[in-house]
Scaffold this motif. Structure first.
Motif, PDB file in Angstrom:
ATOM      1  N   UNK A   1       7.284 -30.620   8.550  1.00  0.00           N
ATOM      2  CA  UNK A   1       8.194 -29.487   8.732  1.00  0.00           C
ATOM      3  C   UNK A   1       8.518 -29.202  10.196  1.00  0.00           C
ATOM      4  N   UNK A   2       8.066 -30.041  11.120  1.00  0.00           N
ATOM      5  CA  UNK A   2       8.197 -29.728  12.537  1.00  0.00           C
ATOM      6  C   UNK A   2       9.006 -30.753  13.336  1.00  0.00           C
ATOM      7  N   UNK A   3       9.810 -31.585  12.686  1.00  0.00           N
ATOM      8  CA  UNK A   3      10.510 -32.642  13.420  1.00  0.00           C
ATOM      9  C   UNK A   3      11.460 -32.081  14.480  1.00  0.00           C
ATOM     10  N   UNK A   4      12.192 -31.026  14.169  1.00  0.00           N
ATOM     11  CA  UNK A   4      13.103 -30.433  15.147  1.00  0.00           C
ATOM     12  C   UNK A   4      12.326 -29.898  16.348  1.00  0.00           C
ATOM     13  N   UNK A   5      11.269 -29.145  16.081  1.00  0.00           N
ATOM     14  CA  UNK A   5      10.495 -28.552  17.164  1.00  0.00           C
ATOM     15  C   UNK A   5       9.833 -29.623  18.028  1.00  0.00           C
ATOM     16  N   UNK A   6       9.297 -30.661  17.388  1.00  0.00           N
ATOM     17  CA  UNK A   6       8.641 -31.728  18.151  1.00  0.00           C
ATOM     18  C   UNK A   6       9.622 -32.441  19.069  1.00  0.00           C
ATOM     19  N   UNK A   7      10.875 -32.568  18.631  1.00  0.00           N
ATOM     20  CA  UNK A   7      11.878 -33.225  19.468  1.00  0.00           C
ATOM     21  C   UNK A   7      12.224 -32.391  20.705  1.00  0.00           C
TER      22      UNK A   7
ATOM     23  N   UNK B   1       6.351 -33.256  26.470  1.00  0.00           N
ATOM     24  CA  UNK B   1       5.343 -34.311  26.446  1.00  0.00           C
ATOM     25  C   UNK B   1       4.148 -33.925  25.572  1.00  0.00           C
ATOM     26  N   UNK B   2       3.916 -34.722  24.521  1.00  0.00           N
ATOM     27  CA  UNK B   2       2.823 -34.464  23.584  1.00  0.00           C
ATOM     28  C   UNK B   2       2.495 -35.736  22.820  1.00  0.00           C
ATOM     29  N   UNK B   3       1.374 -35.708  22.125  1.00  0.00           N
ATOM     30  CA  UNK B   3       0.991 -36.757  21.189  1.00  0.00           C
ATOM     31  C   UNK B   3       0.587 -36.073  19.901  1.00  0.00           C
ATOM     32  N   UNK B   4       0.593 -36.842  18.811  1.00  0.00           N
ATOM     33  CA  UNK B   4       0.234 -36.280  17.513  1.00  0.00           C
ATOM     34  C   UNK B   4      -0.989 -36.976  16.944  1.00  0.00           C
TER      35      UNK B   4
ATOM     36  N   UNK C   1       5.162 -28.859  28.507  1.00  0.00           N
ATOM     37  CA  UNK C   1       5.901 -28.557  27.278  1.00  0.00           C
ATOM     38  C   UNK C   1       6.724 -27.284  27.434  1.00  0.00           C
ATOM     39  N   UNK C   2       7.579 -27.050  26.455  1.00  0.00           N
ATOM     40  CA  UNK C   2       8.331 -25.805  26.366  1.00  0.00           C
ATOM     41  C   UNK C   2       7.470 -24.835  25.545  1.00  0.00           C
ATOM     42  N   UNK C   3       6.901 -23.853  26.210  1.00  0.00           N
ATOM     43  CA  UNK C   3       5.976 -22.925  25.563  1.00  0.00           C
ATOM     44  C   UNK C   3       6.679 -22.117  24.470  1.00  0.00           C
ATOM     45  N   UNK C   4       7.957 -21.848  24.633  1.00  0.00           N
ATOM     46  CA  UNK C   4       8.703 -21.130  23.591  1.00  0.00           C
ATOM     47  C   UNK C   4       8.764 -21.957  22.301  1.00  0.00           C
TER      48      UNK C   4
END
Length: 138
Positions: free
Chosen positions: A90-96, A100-103, A116-119
């Motif tokens: 459910x988070x593909x939009x937000x992750x894009x 910079x992150x890993x899952x 990252x964008x804290x918002x």
């Protein structure tokens, strides 16, 4: 069989104060304040190294059941792990848009908040809590 990671009476402040280096500690304190504000739950230690907010009871078809945190984070050696328990479908939009992150399986790994964008992280936390509330009402 119950979950091995359970809520404890350990001090969240003691845990946070021991995080090194100072920038990681500052980032964890910011994440802690954000999660407390957004969840409405005070922080609680889960096991020796996870700060969690709220909890839910799960029961699998296999019969395994237990209690676990609704949302949380942990300072790890290389990263800060943010626990998004519904997973990533459910988070593909937000992750894009996050930066910079890993899952991991149910963890989002970030090196520092400035990467990252804290918002967007806040959006993800709110969405996570909503999904968890629908699936596991309090």
């Amino acid at each position: 069989m119950a979950n091995k990671t359970v809520a404890t009476e350990a001090s969240v402040e003691t845990y946070l104060a021991a995080i090194d280096p100072a920038q990681k500690q500052e980032d964890c304190r910011e994440i802690c304040a954000m999660m407390e504000r957004l969840s409405g739950h005070p922080p609680k230690m889960w096991g020796p190294s996870i700060v969690g907010f709220g909890e839910y009871h799960y029961k699998y078809d296999s019969g395994r059941e237990g209690d676990f945190l609704r949302i949380g984070f942990a300072a790890r050696a290389q990263n800060i792990s943010v626990y998004l328990l519904p997973g990533y479908d459910d988070f593909s939009d937000e992750l894009s848009r996050l930066g910079k992150h890993k899952k991991g399986k149910s963890c989002l790994y970030i090196k520092r908040l400035s990467d990252i964008d804290v918002d967007v992280l806040e959006e993800m936390i709110v969405k996570d809590l909503k999904i968890m509330q629908e699936k596991y009402p309090e």
